[in-house]
Design an enzyme around this catalytic site. Structure first.
Site, PDB file in Angstrom:
ATOM      1  N   HIS A 191       0.764  -1.251  -0.039  1.00  0.00           N
ATOM      2  CA  HIS A 191      -0.054   0.050   0.074  1.00  0.00           C
ATOM      3  C   HIS A 191       0.884   1.403   0.125  1.00  0.00           C
ATOM      4  O   HIS A 191       0.351   2.394  -0.499  1.00  0.00           O
ATOM      5  CB  HIS A 191      -1.074   0.090   1.235  1.00  0.00           C
ATOM      6  CG  HIS A 191      -2.162  -0.967   0.856  1.00  0.00           C
ATOM      7  ND1 HIS A 191      -2.228  -2.190   1.106  1.00  0.00           N
ATOM      8  CD2 HIS A 191      -3.182  -0.981  -0.186  1.00  0.00           C
ATOM      9  CE1 HIS A 191      -3.383  -2.660   0.567  1.00  0.00           C
ATOM     10  NE2 HIS A 191      -3.823  -2.002   0.015  1.00  0.00           N
ATOM     11  N   GLU A 431     -11.641 -10.261  -4.887  1.00  0.00           N
ATOM     12  CA  GLU A 431     -10.158 -10.389  -4.525  1.00  0.00           C
ATOM     13  C   GLU A 431      -9.858 -11.467  -3.847  1.00  0.00           C
ATOM     14  O   GLU A 431      -8.614 -11.659  -3.579  1.00  0.00           O
ATOM     15  CB  GLU A 431      -9.677  -8.986  -3.865  1.00  0.00           C
ATOM     16  CG  GLU A 431     -10.492  -8.668  -2.627  1.00  0.00           C
ATOM     17  CD  GLU A 431     -10.039  -7.229  -2.183  1.00  0.00           C
ATOM     18  OE1 GLU A 431      -8.976  -6.554  -2.329  1.00  0.00           O
ATOM     19  OE2 GLU A 431     -10.882  -6.885  -1.202  1.00  0.00           O
ATOM     20  N   ASP A 455      -4.857  -8.120  -4.412  1.00  0.00           N
ATOM     21  CA  ASP A 455      -5.056  -9.277  -3.378  1.00  0.00           C
ATOM     22  C   ASP A 455      -5.522 -10.519  -4.195  1.00  0.00           C
ATOM     23  O   ASP A 455      -4.996 -11.569  -3.881  1.00  0.00           O
ATOM     24  CB  ASP A 455      -6.235  -8.848  -2.487  1.00  0.00           C
ATOM     25  CG  ASP A 455      -5.808  -7.928  -1.487  1.00  0.00           C
ATOM     26  OD1 ASP A 455      -4.659  -8.246  -0.809  1.00  0.00           O
ATOM     27  OD2 ASP A 455      -6.429  -6.733  -1.314  1.00  0.00           O
ATOM     28  N   CYS A 502     -10.113  -2.742 -10.414  1.00  0.00           N
ATOM     29  CA  CYS A 502      -9.463  -1.419  -9.632  1.00  0.00           C
ATOM     30  C   CYS A 502      -8.292  -1.699  -9.277  1.00  0.00           C
ATOM     31  O   CYS A 502      -7.539  -0.801  -8.360  1.00  0.00           O
ATOM     32  CB  CYS A 502     -10.403  -0.976  -8.675  1.00  0.00           C
ATOM     33  SG  CYS A 502     -10.922  -2.052  -7.328  1.00  0.00           S
TER      34      CYS A 502
HETATM   35  C1  PEP Z   1      -6.982  -4.865  -4.797  1.00  0.00           C
HETATM   36  O1  PEP Z   1      -6.910  -5.551  -3.861  1.00  0.00           O
HETATM   37  O2  PEP Z   1      -6.585  -5.117  -5.953  1.00  0.00           O
HETATM   38  C2  PEP Z   1      -7.409  -3.477  -4.353  1.00  0.00           C
HETATM   39  C3  PEP Z   1      -7.821  -2.631  -5.300  1.00  0.00           C
HETATM   40  O3  PEP Z   1      -7.561  -3.159  -3.080  1.00  0.00           O
HETATM   41  P1  PEP Z   1      -6.244  -2.840  -1.968  1.00  0.00           P
HETATM   42  O4  PEP Z   1      -4.954  -2.473  -2.869  1.00  0.00           O
HETATM   43  O5  PEP Z   1      -6.937  -1.494  -1.300  1.00  0.00           O
HETATM   44  O6  PEP Z   1      -6.119  -3.784  -1.148  1.00  0.00           O
HETATM   45 MG    MG Z   2      -7.424  -5.409  -1.839  1.00  0.00          MG
END
Ligand code: PEP
Ligand code: MG
Length: 582
Positions: A191, A431, A455, A502
């Site tokens: 992140h 995910e 994920d 996303c």
């Molecule tokens: C993902 O897991 O692809 C996602 C968009 O969520 P995050 O990166 O916040 O886990």
């Molecule tokens: Mg995620």
């Protein structure tokens, strides 16, 4: 000959090039110095605020702990709060600041350490266990004292070099205009890397020995395209990189002209491009770059400055503001996805946080917190452009349960005559592999799904997304990933549920032809990459992309798929940034 002895290579985590001086940031190992203060009142004020903040945090922890572990086991937190309320201890701390004129963290450290020493020497199990609690409180107070102070110590225009960074660190640094991030650990979809990308701050992670090889004040070139760092560059290296920066500026200015053009393939297939919002500050860049709304609002941003759960009203204000600013476009607000590598406002130590208490699991265990977020989103939905999305769904039952709780919230608002969008759309992130397998059932319960490849890939391939040691096993083009994406997209279509994506895979220009070829019609990416992704789509022929996807679905290895995708890309796509990445 080109010099290479001052170059170190890591993982390109956020594109861009920057030249500035290094600032070494050692978060966990920062020493507590025996330093003096000149302004005693200021020092007392800092201590006061840190004590108050620590108490507030502990009260929240206590509330969640009672809910989760029951009153008797949660009593340790009650005891910790009592320590913070102990008038003798507090008086001693203030008095020592006045008498010794030392910085508050030094006073707290030495005062608590006196007790800790006695407790540890007692050799009684009970006492030794209590010592852990006291240590916890001490660290919490010191952390709160320092948090207030370190930010102002950092000067602008530096490149932060650190062993590791949390998403919260990354955000806080960005607020003092840091120019780049360099870390020993971390992967592409950690992140902290995502936040760096969305803030348009070049970053290279997973360098292993950056903090050993780089010294405070060294001049650095961060090449976030190639994932390299040049330490104290010579004049030739500087010349090359200054040219590159100029060229980048020209390309960016050209691409921005696509702002009002649609993302449409050469043979007329329209793709929607939304923006991912990690921080409210990014909204401007998403709008400027022509995002057609927000495809993912990571509400965890509300924990960056505080470890408390934000109140319903605080949330409502943020969500309403977003809804109004993107109107008439829509905004998909994701409920808290805390846990994993993101902040968890509860002191829970887990061996495998990514497989632990995260996202919807925490919310279903803390229904009141979940409801306050759902109500805040509902209240902000009066313009009918707000959608709700739930993360970390791993079963049909979790979707059902979430829907029931949402219905309860709607009823409660209705009873109080509070307006909201009665037909608000609800969606979930796909995910977790189990959700992908039962996607058909999930589709019956939702209006849309959004694929979270960050994920999904980590769970499907059992590869920690933030671990640089195994980053070569984290493969977007693994056949299992491609086939799972195909399954989700096809089932979504069959069941008339919109499917978006996303995760960071949507921001990988190389992956775009394959994703569009698999039938994806919506992507959500960080604001800075919107123009480039749009230009790739406008370069693309859908029929050819479809053929590419069909071929890739037949291949058995990642390397074969990657080569096929690369071959297609180089033959069919004009990518202005290509020279920077290769
Ligand atoms: C993902 O897991 O692809 C996602 C968009 O969520 P995050 O990166 O916040 O886990
Ligand atoms: Mg995620």
């Amino acid at each position: 000959m080109e010099r290479i002895d001052n170059i170190i290579k890591g993982i390109a985590a956020a594109p861009g090039i920057t030249i500035a001086n290094a600032y070494l940031f050692f978060k966990d190992e920062e020493k507590i110095y025996d330093a003096c203060v000149t302004d005693i009142e200021e020092a007392k004020k800092i201590l006061d605020e840190a004590l108050e903040k620590s108490k507030r945090e502990l009260r929240k922890v206590l509330a969640v702990a009672i809910d989760k572990m029951g009153k008797s086991r949660a009593a340790i937190f009650e005891a910790q709060i009592m320590v913070l309320d102990d008038p003798i201890l507090i008086k001693t701390l203030y008095k020592r600041i006045e008498d010794e004129k030392k910085i508050p963290e030094y006073i707290v450290n030495t005062e608590f350490s006196k007790y800790l020493k006695l407790m540890n020497e007692s050799k009684e199990i009970y006492m030794m266990e209590r010592a852990n609690d006291i240590e916890d409180i001490k660290n919490r107070i010191i952390r709160n004292i320092k948090k207030k102070k370190w930010l102002s110590r950092i000067s602008e225009d530096v490149i932060v070099v650190s062993k590791n960074l949390t998403p919260a660190d990354t955000v806080l640094f960005s607020r003092v205009d840091v120019r780049g991030f360099v870390t020993d650990f971390g992967g592409l979809t950690s992140h902290a890397a995502i936040v760096a990308r969305s803030l348009h701050i070049p970053a290279v992670v997973g360098l292993h020995e950056a903090t050993k090889k780089i010294h405070n004040g060294d001049q650095l070139i961060v090449d976030g395209f190639k994932g390299i760092i040049i330490i104290n560059p010579d004049s030739e290296q500087l010349r090359i990189y200054k040219n590159k920066i100029e060229k980048l500026y020209e390309i960016d200015s050209e691409l921005i002209k696509l702002k009002s053009e649609p993302a449409i393939t050469k043979d007329g297939k329209k793709i929607q491009i939304f923006g991912n919002l990690d921080l409210s500050e990014e909204l401007e860049i998403i709008i400027q770059n022509g995002g057609e709304g927000l495809g993912l609002v990571r509400t965890e941003q509300m924990f960056t400055n505080s470890e408390d759960f934000p109140s319903e009203d605080e949330q409502y204000i943020l969500y309403r503001d977003l809804s109004e600013r993107v109107y008439p476009h829509s905004v998909i607000i994701r409920t808290f996805d805390i846990g994993g590598d993101k902040v968890l406002p509860v002191d829970v130590k887990e061996n495998n946080p990514f497989l632990g208490w995260r996202g919807i699991r925490i919310m279903l265990d803390n229904v009141e917190i979940f409801k306050s977020q759902l109500k805040a989103i509902l209240r902000a939905s009066v313009h009918k452009n707000v959608k709700i999305m739930i993360p970390m769904i791993s079963s049909f039952s979790e979707v059902k349960k979430s829907n029931e709780i949402l219905e309860e919230c709607k009823l409660e608002l209705q009873e109080n005559n509070i307006p909201f969008d009665k037909h608000i759309s609800i969606g979930v992130m796909i995910e977790v592999p189990s959700a992908a397998v039962v996607i058909k059932d999930i589709c019956n319960e939702v209006d849309f799904v959004s694929i979270g490849t960050n994920d999904l890939i980590q769970y499907l391939l059992a590869v920690d997304r933030g671990n640089d040691i195994i980053s070569d096993l984290y493969q977007e083009f693994h056949p299992a990933v491609i086939r799972t994406l195909k399954h989700i997209i096809s089932e979504g279509k069959k069941n008339k549920v919109t499917v978006g994506l996303c995760g960071e895979m949507a921001a990988d220009t190389l992956a775009i032809p394959l994703l569009i070829g698999l039938g994806l019609e919506q992507v959500s990416v960080s604001g800075v990459v919107i123009p480039n992704i749009k230009s790739i789509i406008r370069n693309l022929n859908y029929k050819q992309a479809k053929k590419l996807a069909e071929q890739c679905l037949e291949l058995k290895t990642e390397i074969e798929i990657k080569n096929k995708v690369k071959e297609f890309y180089h033959k069919n796509i004009i990518d202005d940034y290509e020279n920077f990445t290769q």
